[in-house]
Structures are given as structure tokens and as C-alpha cells.
Design an enzyme around this catalytic site. Sequence first.
Site, mmCIF file in Angstrom:
data_model
loop_
_atom_site.group_PDB
_atom_site.id
_atom_site.type_symbol
_atom_site.label_atom_id
_atom_site.label_comp_id
_atom_site.label_asym_id
_atom_site.label_seq_id
_atom_site.Cartn_x
_atom_site.Cartn_y
_atom_site.Cartn_z
ATOM 1 N N LEU A 92 0.842 -1.205 0.000
ATOM 2 C CA LEU A 92 0.000 0.000 0.000
ATOM 3 C C LEU A 92 0.878 1.256 0.000
ATOM 4 O O LEU A 92 0.595 2.222 -0.718
ATOM 5 C CB LEU A 92 -0.948 0.016 1.215
ATOM 6 C CG LEU A 92 -1.740 1.312 1.362
ATOM 7 C CD1 LEU A 92 -2.639 1.566 0.159
ATOM 8 C CD2 LEU A 92 -2.572 1.317 2.642
ATOM 9 N N TYR A 121 -5.021 5.895 6.695
ATOM 10 C CA TYR A 121 -4.502 6.935 5.799
ATOM 11 C C TYR A 121 -3.852 8.155 6.467
ATOM 12 O O TYR A 121 -3.234 8.965 5.784
ATOM 13 C CB TYR A 121 -5.605 7.389 4.837
ATOM 14 C CG TYR A 121 -6.030 6.273 3.903
ATOM 15 C CD1 TYR A 121 -5.233 5.924 2.820
ATOM 16 C CD2 TYR A 121 -7.189 5.539 4.130
ATOM 17 C CE1 TYR A 121 -5.593 4.884 1.975
ATOM 18 C CE2 TYR A 121 -7.561 4.502 3.296
ATOM 19 C CZ TYR A 121 -6.758 4.172 2.217
ATOM 20 O OH TYR A 121 -7.106 3.142 1.382
ATOM 21 N N PHE A 405 -17.024 6.399 -3.714
ATOM 22 C CA PHE A 405 -16.278 6.027 -4.930
ATOM 23 C C PHE A 405 -15.123 5.098 -4.579
ATOM 24 O O PHE A 405 -14.832 4.918 -3.419
ATOM 25 C CB PHE A 405 -15.762 7.297 -5.640
ATOM 26 C CG PHE A 405 -14.930 8.206 -4.769
ATOM 27 C CD1 PHE A 405 -13.545 8.083 -4.733
ATOM 28 C CD2 PHE A 405 -15.529 9.183 -3.969
ATOM 29 C CE1 PHE A 405 -12.773 8.930 -3.920
ATOM 30 C CE2 PHE A 405 -14.761 10.017 -3.165
ATOM 31 C CZ PHE A 405 -13.389 9.888 -3.141
#
Length: 405
Positions: A92, A121, A405
Site C-alpha cells: 500500500l 490513511y 467512490f
Amino acid sequence: MSYLIRPIVPDELRAFAQVWERAFNFDEKDEELEALKKTFEFDRSIAALDGEQFVGTGGAFSFALTTPGGSVSTGGLTAIAVLPTYRRQGILTDIMRYHFDEVRSREEPLSVLRASESTIYGRYGYGVATIDAGFEIDRRHTNFAAKLPTPGQVRLIDKDEARLTMPAIYERLIPLWPGFLSRSGAEWDLYLLDMEHWRDGMTSNRFVIYEEKGEAIGYLRYRAREKWEQGHAVGELLAAELMAVTPAAESALWDYAFSVDLIQTIKTQSRPAEELLSELLADPRRMKIKRGDGLWARLLDIPASLAGRRYASEGQLVFEVVDSFLPDVGGVFELEGGPDGAACRRSTATPELKLDVAGLSSRYLGDGSFRLLHEAGRLTGEVEAVRRADQMFGWDRLPWCPNYF
Ligand SMILES: CC(C)(COP(=O)(O)OP(=O)(O)OC[C@H]1O[C@@H](n2cnc3c(N)ncnc32)[C@H](O)[C@@H]1OP(=O)(O)O)[C@@H](O)C(=O)NCCC(=O)NCCS
């Protein structure tokens, strides 16, 4: 270990999707993949490969993001997944570096995403920039304290008419609401695809519009669940998306949702933190509100991002941004802005405030609080400068992002 990273071509989508299927624990239907092919930006796709095998995935959508008083282009990170057998080897992290390089090469000043977990994140510089505030209410407690005059009519329409009508209403809200993202025609098609497994046992989409003088100025997309207990109807209505150009339209559409027979509970998904309904209801405490993180933002070009919005009050601020993941993004900056526009540049002046890029990103769309960042020890500086920063960065409408999304 480092793996090859490259974009994919459309014929590889099925194999690429297997990584999501295994990472997110669901099966991707062929029909969904076909629809996705029309929105997926293959030149922005990201595949990590071990030999021939896809082991990590990602991609980005090219969105226009509404900022307070403006709009900026942004890369919307999507489809992040790593095979369970390849986790925690840094894949990642490699994908994030690739994504940031790609966003910067397109001169998009920031990246945005929706996170599956809030632990992932922050380390890459993202901060929570909008709040989702869904609610649930028992229909027996949905009386309005006072009704707004609603001179128009509510009308049930079919999917084809909805597909033609809804985008124009959404478009009217885009410039007004920080956090809104552009929706292309293909995205609307995907969004209305209404796959069986998206319904969680509820009905297909129902569509209602509110019209005044023949003009549609609000819509509600909802689903319902038939449910009976000991002979009594205890159905559920999910108000999946309600968009209204005027308070009257909003009030009329809620009134419709609360009038559907055999329903006991009305639920929502993502709703704005500031909900008109809570000012209309006679018993607003009955709204059981669930708040969560919405859109996450990560500034990659601080001067361009900050010049891409307006500020609630005229002011000047010199601040230092620390960026441990992309050190060249950080530095000392001078911002001069107000309701009519802003300029931001690198500076050699002594900074009044110092914070990390995630903290600044979380304030970008006008939500959050520099005062709280200060109290949490994530921002240093004099209280007067903190107050000035909050006065500048706030906005008259809290940001909200209705897109997934
Ligand atoms: C989330 C996911 C993509 C992480 O991939 P990964 O290749 O294992 O991540 P990395 O090895 O690059 O991890 C980088 C760092 O993040 C941490 N991290 C990664 N995923 C994490 C998680 N879910 N929770 C907490 N920490 C996480 C790692 O421990 C590592 O920390 P370190 O730098 O301090 O060692 C992967 O676990 C996955 O596919 N999860 C399921 C699907 C998903 O949730 N995708 C995200 C959609 S928004």
C-alpha cells in the site's frame, strides 16, 4: 520487498478485481464490472504485480471538488486493496507513492478518498475533511413544528425520468456546497445501476421529485423494506439520497418520506452534519444521529490548494507545514485571503503556527477546528493566530460529500 507497479488495460479488469474480491470479502458481478469499465479511468489505474499475479490495486477518478467559494481538480483515490497473503509488506505504501506522483504530474493540488478504516490513511498525510451524519427516526415522531409553505407538488417518477432529472438538480448544488464532487454521465449510470446485492434485501430504487411551476428542484431516491411483527407493519424506508435546491423542496421531500404507509423507521446513509430537518421537527431529539468520517483530503500542492478556496474573513497567516511522508510538500507558507479570493506562496518569514499536513488538510474544506488541533497538541502557536486561522478557514456552510467512490 518491492513489486512492479503499472496501470492495467480493460481486458485485465476481471483479474484485477479478484484482488478487491479477496480483500473486501465480496463477489464482483460481471454486469457491475461492465458498468465500471465506463467510469474507471484505466490510465489512472494502479496494479502491483508479483510476477504475473495482481497482488495490490488502486486507481483514481478525476473529480472537480467544490471548495469554500471555489473549485479545484482532484484525484479521488479508489479501489485500494492488497491480497491477504501479501499484506503488511509495504505494498500500500508503494501504491500511495505512485498515486501521489501521478496526481502531482496532473497538477491536481490534492487527493481525496473515502476510507474503509480510519487507521489507514493518516500516516500518508490525509485528514478527515467532511463529516457524514446519517440518522434514523421513528415515523411516529416525525411531526413538523412548523411547515414551510410548499407551493409545488411531489411526484413519483420512474428510473429513466430520474436519470434525466436528477443530474440537473445535483449540478445546481455543486457550486454551493464545499465537499461536493462532480458526477459524470457514466458515474450517474453506475450509481443508478441498482444491483440486487446493493439492496440489502430492500426494494429497488424508488424516485420522487418535487416540482414548482413544472421545474424539478429536489429529488429523493429511496428503498423500502416490507416487515411485519405480530400483525403490525414495521417497515423501513432508506432515504438513500435527498437533494433539494430550496428549503421548501427539502421539507416537501421529507414530508413525503414520512408519509409512506406501513413504514415505522426512516433511515438515511450519508447526510450533512447541518440538517435542515432538525430545525423543522417538533421533537428533533428523536433523530438518532450517527456521525462518522466522510471525505478525507490530502494536500499535495499547498499554495495551489489554498488559493483554490476563499476565506470567511480577510486575513494573513504565516504557517509551517510538516510533511513526513512527502517532505518537499511541506515548508513555510504565507496565506493572504478573504471572501473575494486568496493568494498563497512559500515564505521565509517566521511562522506563527506549525502543524502537520494531515491537520491542515482536515481544515481545508471549512470543517474541523484549529483550536481543537491546538488543544490536542497537533498545532503550535499563539492563541491569537489560532483564532485568526479559525476565523479565516470557517465557512457559512459546513462541507459534506454525498459521493461514494
Ligand atoms: C488496507 C490495506 C490496503 C493495507 O495494505 P498493506 O499492503 O498491508 O499496507 P502496508 O504494508 O503498506 O502498510 C503500511 C502501514 O500501514 C499499516 N496498516 C496497513 N493497513 C492497516 C490497517 N487496516 N489498520 C491499521 N494499520 C494498517 C501497516 O501496519 C503499516 O504500518 P507501519 O508503516 O507502521 O509498519 C490492506 O490491508 C487491505 O487490502 N485491506 C482490506 C481492503 C481495504 O480496507 N482497503 C482500503 C480501502 S479504503
